[in-house]
Motif scaffolding. Structure first.
Motif, PDB file in Angstrom:
ATOM      1  N   MET A 162       5.294 -11.295  -2.468  1.00 39.25           N
ATOM      2  CA  MET A 162       5.228 -10.288  -1.404  1.00 39.25           C
ATOM      3  C   MET A 162       6.625  -9.754  -1.100  1.00 39.25           C
ATOM      4  O   MET A 162       6.808  -8.547  -0.867  1.00 39.25           O
ATOM      5  CB  MET A 162       4.604 -10.877  -0.136  1.00 39.25           C
ATOM      6  N   SER A 163       7.616 -10.641  -1.111  1.00 35.34           N
ATOM      7  CA  SER A 163       9.000 -10.206  -0.894  1.00 35.34           C
ATOM      8  C   SER A 163       9.439  -9.261  -2.017  1.00 35.34           C
ATOM      9  O   SER A 163      10.083  -8.234  -1.773  1.00 35.34           O
ATOM     10  CB  SER A 163       9.925 -11.426  -0.847  1.00 35.34           C
ATOM     11  N   ILE A 176       7.584  -5.863  -1.471  1.00 32.38           N
ATOM     12  CA  ILE A 176       8.150  -5.073  -0.376  1.00 32.38           C
ATOM     13  C   ILE A 176       9.474  -4.445  -0.798  1.00 32.38           C
ATOM     14  O   ILE A 176       9.741  -3.261  -0.536  1.00 32.38           O
ATOM     15  CB  ILE A 176       8.339  -5.942   0.884  1.00 32.38           C
ATOM     16  N   ILE A 195      10.206  -0.384  -1.107  1.00 28.12           N
ATOM     17  CA  ILE A 195      11.345   0.252  -0.435  1.00 28.12           C
ATOM     18  C   ILE A 195      12.190   1.020  -1.446  1.00 28.12           C
ATOM     19  O   ILE A 195      12.610   2.163  -1.191  1.00 28.12           O
ATOM     20  CB  ILE A 195      12.200  -0.803   0.292  1.00 28.12           C
ATOM     21  N   THR A 235       7.115  -1.722  -9.398  1.00 24.21           N
ATOM     22  CA  THR A 235       6.347  -1.836  -8.159  1.00 24.21           C
ATOM     23  C   THR A 235       4.888  -2.168  -8.455  1.00 24.21           C
ATOM     24  O   THR A 235       4.266  -2.973  -7.738  1.00 24.21           O
ATOM     25  CB  THR A 235       6.448  -0.538  -7.340  1.00 24.21           C
ATOM     26  N   SER A 280       2.879  -5.532  -7.352  1.00 24.26           N
ATOM     27  CA  SER A 280       1.601  -5.507  -6.628  1.00 24.26           C
ATOM     28  C   SER A 280       0.545  -6.364  -7.320  1.00 24.26           C
ATOM     29  O   SER A 280      -0.302  -6.966  -6.661  1.00 24.26           O
ATOM     30  CB  SER A 280       1.097  -4.065  -6.474  1.00 24.26           C
ATOM     31  N   SER A 328       3.639   5.207   1.470  1.00 24.82           N
ATOM     32  CA  SER A 328       3.370   3.905   2.093  1.00 24.82           C
ATOM     33  C   SER A 328       1.885   3.585   2.056  1.00 24.82           C
ATOM     34  O   SER A 328       1.488   2.452   1.743  1.00 24.82           O
ATOM     35  CB  SER A 328       3.880   3.908   3.541  1.00 24.82           C
ATOM     36  N   TRP A 387       0.884   2.660  -1.624  1.00 26.53           N
ATOM     37  CA  TRP A 387       1.225   1.310  -2.081  1.00 26.53           C
ATOM     38  C   TRP A 387       0.461   0.231  -1.336  1.00 26.53           C
ATOM     39  O   TRP A 387       0.123  -0.815  -1.899  1.00 26.53           O
ATOM     40  CB  TRP A 387       2.735   1.091  -1.983  1.00 26.53           C
ATOM     41  N   LEU A 388       0.144   0.465  -0.065  1.00 27.20           N
ATOM     42  CA  LEU A 388      -0.694  -0.489   0.663  1.00 27.20           C
ATOM     43  C   LEU A 388      -2.093  -0.532   0.056  1.00 27.20           C
ATOM     44  O   LEU A 388      -2.675  -1.603  -0.136  1.00 27.20           O
ATOM     45  CB  LEU A 388      -0.781  -0.092   2.147  1.00 27.20           C
TER      46      LEU A 388
END
Length: 252
Positions: free
Chosen positions: A53-54, A57, A61, A77, A81, A137, A140-141
């Protein structure tokens, strides 16, 4: 001038055959890589989820702050995920004890809610509308939830439904074939078909990844998770270099 500027803000790739090939390989890598950290390294699903998760994120960014489309940042990315999707789904399904069906239901609900909020906020959930940080955002969520859902679906189909890894792979390949047929011969919403395909490629990659690294007694090939992950990563990098990677075009 404004048109060129708006197009430059779209930092996701055009949807080509190459895109989907890399996507399936990335989701397979997500399964083997996630299992390597949580299982082979014996760190567990919770620690694995925190690590990935780090990573995810940080990658998001970096992607959002980028001023132009970068294939490598984008696929880093995506890989992030898929790995967090693997450990997060396993944590929900196994550590929390809600089971594969419960995890799949929860994640499907979260995915639908995210898409609904995204559409209500932006007015579109198509790739061509991802031209600002807020839309990115949401994108990606949504992808994180779709990757996690795909892992849970793959595990549920292969294990609980008793189809095994090969049987599950046939099921999800057939689902993708149906989506492709609808794309080629009908006028069904391209945006809906994209998200269906995006979700379905994840469980396909998950069961292929499990087939590669799970024990022979459980229907797998029992290959090294580390070597499988390294090989998949190498192939992905080669394909990113060799295959055309252009940003999606904004619809006007």
């Amino acid at each position: 001038m404004n048109k060129q500027f708006n197009d430059a803000l779209i930092k996701v790739p055009q949807l080509t055959i190459g895109f989907w090939i890399i996507k399936i390989l990335a989701t397979t890598l997500g399964e083997t890589g996630g299992d390597a950290v949580s299982m082979s390294m014996n760190l567990g699903y919770l620690v694995g989820t925190v690590i990935f998760m780090s990573f995810f994120i940080a990658a998001v960014i970096m992607q959002v702050k980028s001023t132009k489309f970068s294939p490598f940042i984008y696929w880093i990315t995506i890989i992030a995920s898929t790995t967090v999707g693997t450990t997060l789904a396993d944590f929900a399904d196994r550590s929390l004890g809600i089971g594969y069906l419960g995890g799949s239901t929860l994640l499907a609900t979260l995915l639908i809610i995210t898409l609904a909020i995204w559409y209500r906020t932006i007015g579109s959930i198509s790739v061509s509308s991802i031209d600002n940080p807020k839309a990115e955002s949401f994108y990606w969520l949504t992808i994180m939830f779709s990757q996690t859902l795909g892992t849970a679906l793959g595990d549920w189909t292969a294990d609980t439904a008793g189809l095994g890894y090969i049987g599950a792979a046939y099921i999800f390949s057939t689902g993708l074939g149906i989506v492709l047929t609808l794309y080629m011969f009908t006028k069904v919403s391209r945006t809906m078909l994209f998200w269906l395909a995006f979700v379905l490629t994840r469980p396909l990659g998950a069961v292929v990844g499990d087939f590669l690294d799970k024990p022979v007694a459980h229907g797998g090939l029992e290959l090294s998770r580390y070597s499988a992950t390294a090989t998949l990563l190498f192939v992905i990098v080669v394909l990113i270099i060799l295959l055309p990677q252009r940003p999606a075009l904004k619809q006007h």
